[in-house]
Design a protein around this motif. Structure first.
Motif, mmCIF file in Angstrom:
data_model
loop_
_atom_site.group_PDB
_atom_site.id
_atom_site.type_symbol
_atom_site.label_atom_id
_atom_site.label_comp_id
_atom_site.label_asym_id
_atom_site.label_seq_id
_atom_site.Cartn_x
_atom_site.Cartn_y
_atom_site.Cartn_z
ATOM 1 N N ARG A 23 70.745 -10.342 -40.758
ATOM 2 C CA ARG A 23 69.507 -10.788 -41.401
ATOM 3 C C ARG A 23 69.029 -12.106 -40.811
ATOM 4 N NH1 ARG A 23 71.107 -10.939 -46.561
ATOM 5 N NH2 ARG A 23 71.698 -13.119 -46.403
ATOM 6 N N GLN A 24 69.919 -13.060 -40.630
ATOM 7 C CA GLN A 24 69.534 -14.374 -40.095
ATOM 8 C C GLN A 24 68.935 -14.251 -38.700
ATOM 9 O OE1 GLN A 24 73.072 -16.739 -40.415
ATOM 10 N NE2 GLN A 24 72.815 -17.058 -42.612
ATOM 11 N N ARG A 25 69.556 -13.443 -37.873
ATOM 12 C CA ARG A 25 69.051 -13.261 -36.503
ATOM 13 C C ARG A 25 67.651 -12.645 -36.525
ATOM 14 N NH1 ARG A 25 69.343 -8.742 -33.651
ATOM 15 N NH2 ARG A 25 70.965 -7.870 -34.972
ATOM 16 N N LEU A 26 67.478 -11.612 -37.342
ATOM 17 C CA LEU A 26 66.185 -10.927 -37.390
ATOM 18 C C LEU A 26 65.103 -11.793 -38.042
ATOM 19 C CD1 LEU A 26 67.408 -7.342 -38.295
ATOM 20 C CD2 LEU A 26 66.638 -8.177 -36.072
ATOM 21 N N ILE A 27 65.476 -12.565 -39.036
ATOM 22 C CA ILE A 27 64.491 -13.451 -39.666
ATOM 23 C C ILE A 27 64.029 -14.522 -38.688
ATOM 24 C CG2 ILE A 27 64.227 -15.261 -41.415
ATOM 25 C CD1 ILE A 27 65.682 -13.419 -43.359
ATOM 26 N N ARG A 28 64.937 -15.044 -37.871
ATOM 27 C CA ARG A 28 64.521 -16.023 -36.843
ATOM 28 C C ARG A 28 63.494 -15.407 -35.907
ATOM 29 N NH1 ARG A 28 69.973 -17.655 -36.977
ATOM 30 N NH2 ARG A 28 70.469 -16.336 -35.212
ATOM 31 N N HIS A 29 63.718 -14.160 -35.550
ATOM 32 C CA HIS A 29 62.771 -13.450 -34.676
ATOM 33 C C HIS A 29 61.418 -13.298 -35.379
ATOM 34 C CE1 HIS A 29 62.494 -10.499 -31.193
ATOM 35 N NE2 HIS A 29 61.314 -10.491 -31.748
ATOM 36 N N LEU A 30 61.449 -12.904 -36.637
ATOM 37 C CA LEU A 30 60.202 -12.746 -37.394
ATOM 38 C C LEU A 30 59.477 -14.081 -37.569
ATOM 39 C CD1 LEU A 30 61.274 -10.178 -40.114
ATOM 40 C CD2 LEU A 30 59.606 -9.820 -38.269
ATOM 41 N N LEU A 31 60.214 -15.157 -37.770
ATOM 42 C CA LEU A 31 59.579 -16.468 -37.891
ATOM 43 C C LEU A 31 58.909 -16.892 -36.593
ATOM 44 C CD1 LEU A 31 62.186 -18.376 -40.085
ATOM 45 C CD2 LEU A 31 59.924 -17.519 -40.763
ATOM 46 N N ALA A 32 59.518 -16.543 -35.469
ATOM 47 C CA ALA A 32 58.900 -16.838 -34.177
ATOM 48 C C ALA A 32 57.594 -16.050 -34.025
ATOM 49 C CB ALA A 32 59.860 -16.512 -33.037
ATOM 50 N N ILE A 33 57.598 -14.803 -34.456
ATOM 51 C CA ILE A 33 56.381 -13.990 -34.395
ATOM 52 C C ILE A 33 55.325 -14.566 -35.338
ATOM 53 C CG2 ILE A 33 55.400 -11.711 -34.883
ATOM 54 C CD1 ILE A 33 58.148 -10.523 -34.014
ATOM 55 N N THR A 34 55.747 -14.994 -36.520
ATOM 56 C CA THR A 34 54.816 -15.595 -37.485
ATOM 57 C C THR A 34 54.185 -16.853 -36.902
ATOM 58 O OG1 THR A 34 56.110 -14.723 -39.323
ATOM 59 C CG2 THR A 34 54.621 -16.547 -39.817
ATOM 60 N N ASP A 35 54.986 -17.686 -36.269
ATOM 61 C CA ASP A 35 54.463 -18.902 -35.646
ATOM 62 C C ASP A 35 53.480 -18.553 -34.527
ATOM 63 O OD1 ASP A 35 54.476 -21.819 -35.406
ATOM 64 O OD2 ASP A 35 55.413 -21.431 -33.453
ATOM 65 N N LEU A 36 53.817 -17.561 -33.732
ATOM 66 C CA LEU A 36 52.936 -17.129 -32.654
ATOM 67 C C LEU A 36 51.597 -16.636 -33.203
ATOM 68 C CD1 LEU A 36 52.391 -16.438 -29.676
ATOM 69 C CD2 LEU A 36 53.552 -14.246 -30.084
ATOM 70 N N ALA A 37 51.617 -15.997 -34.362
ATOM 71 C CA ALA A 37 50.391 -15.458 -34.961
ATOM 72 C C ALA A 37 49.372 -16.556 -35.234
ATOM 73 C CB ALA A 37 50.724 -14.703 -36.239
ATOM 74 N N LYS A 38 49.825 -17.772 -35.422
ATOM 75 C CA LYS A 38 48.915 -18.895 -35.662
ATOM 76 C C LYS A 38 48.096 -19.217 -34.417
ATOM 77 C CE LYS A 38 52.217 -20.906 -38.857
ATOM 78 N NZ LYS A 38 53.187 -22.000 -39.032
ATOM 79 N N ARG A 39 48.638 -18.895 -33.250
ATOM 80 C CA ARG A 39 47.971 -19.219 -31.987
ATOM 81 C C ARG A 39 47.359 -18.009 -31.295
ATOM 82 N NH1 ARG A 39 52.833 -21.409 -31.997
ATOM 83 N NH2 ARG A 39 53.634 -20.109 -30.338
ATOM 84 N N ASP A 40 48.031 -16.857 -31.405
ATOM 85 C CA ASP A 40 47.579 -15.662 -30.699
ATOM 86 C C ASP A 40 47.931 -14.421 -31.518
ATOM 87 O OD1 ASP A 40 47.115 -13.521 -28.941
ATOM 88 O OD2 ASP A 40 47.821 -14.638 -27.191
ATOM 89 N N ALA A 41 47.020 -14.018 -32.375
ATOM 90 C CA ALA A 41 47.283 -12.902 -33.298
ATOM 91 C C ALA A 41 47.524 -11.592 -32.544
ATOM 92 C CB ALA A 41 46.128 -12.745 -34.274
ATOM 93 N N GLY A 42 46.817 -11.386 -31.456
ATOM 94 C CA GLY A 42 46.990 -10.153 -30.692
ATOM 95 C C GLY A 42 48.386 -10.025 -30.110
ATOM 96 N N LEU A 43 48.851 -11.092 -29.511
ATOM 97 C CA LEU A 43 50.199 -11.086 -28.933
ATOM 98 C C LEU A 43 51.242 -10.958 -30.033
ATOM 99 C CD1 LEU A 43 52.092 -11.303 -26.529
ATOM 100 C CD2 LEU A 43 51.861 -13.803 -26.659
ATOM 101 N N ALA A 44 51.033 -11.649 -31.136
ATOM 102 C CA ALA A 44 51.969 -11.549 -32.259
ATOM 103 C C ALA A 44 52.035 -10.121 -32.781
ATOM 104 C CB ALA A 44 51.563 -12.503 -33.376
ATOM 105 N N ALA A 45 50.898 -9.451 -32.869
ATOM 106 C CA ALA A 45 50.870 -8.066 -33.344
ATOM 107 C C ALA A 45 51.656 -7.157 -32.400
ATOM 108 C CB ALA A 45 49.434 -7.583 -33.477
ATOM 109 N N ARG A 46 51.504 -7.373 -31.099
ATOM 110 C CA ARG A 46 52.253 -6.558 -30.131
ATOM 111 C C ARG A 46 53.756 -6.824 -30.236
ATOM 112 N NH1 ARG A 46 47.775 -8.162 -27.213
ATOM 113 N NH2 ARG A 46 48.915 -9.697 -25.982
#
Length: 62
Positions: A23-46
């Motif tokens: 869970r911790q490993r996957l949540i870190r990955h999801l948090l990185a995607i969430t942070d990316l969504a603030k700058r580039d929603a398209g890339l975050a979605a991919r």
């Protein structure tokens, strides 16, 4: 709420019941995607799409 935000929320909910180490490993990955969504929603979605595909394909995780 946007589609991306709902998908991120659902992904966090899917990860929540997993064993702590996984869970911790996957949540870190999801948090990185969430942070990316603030700058580039398209890339975050991919990246989220790839994350979800990998998550569902892994027998001991998804």
């Amino acid at each position: 709420m946007t589609l991306l935000a709902r998908q991120l929320r659902d992904a966090h909910r899917a990860v929540a019941p997993l064993p702590p180490e996984t869970r911790q490993r996957l949540i870190r990955h999801l948090l990185a995607i969430t942070d990316l969504a603030k700058r580039d929603a398209g890339l975050a979605a991919r990246r989220l799409e790839t994350f979800l595909a990998d998550f569902q394909e892994t027998p001991d995780v998804g």
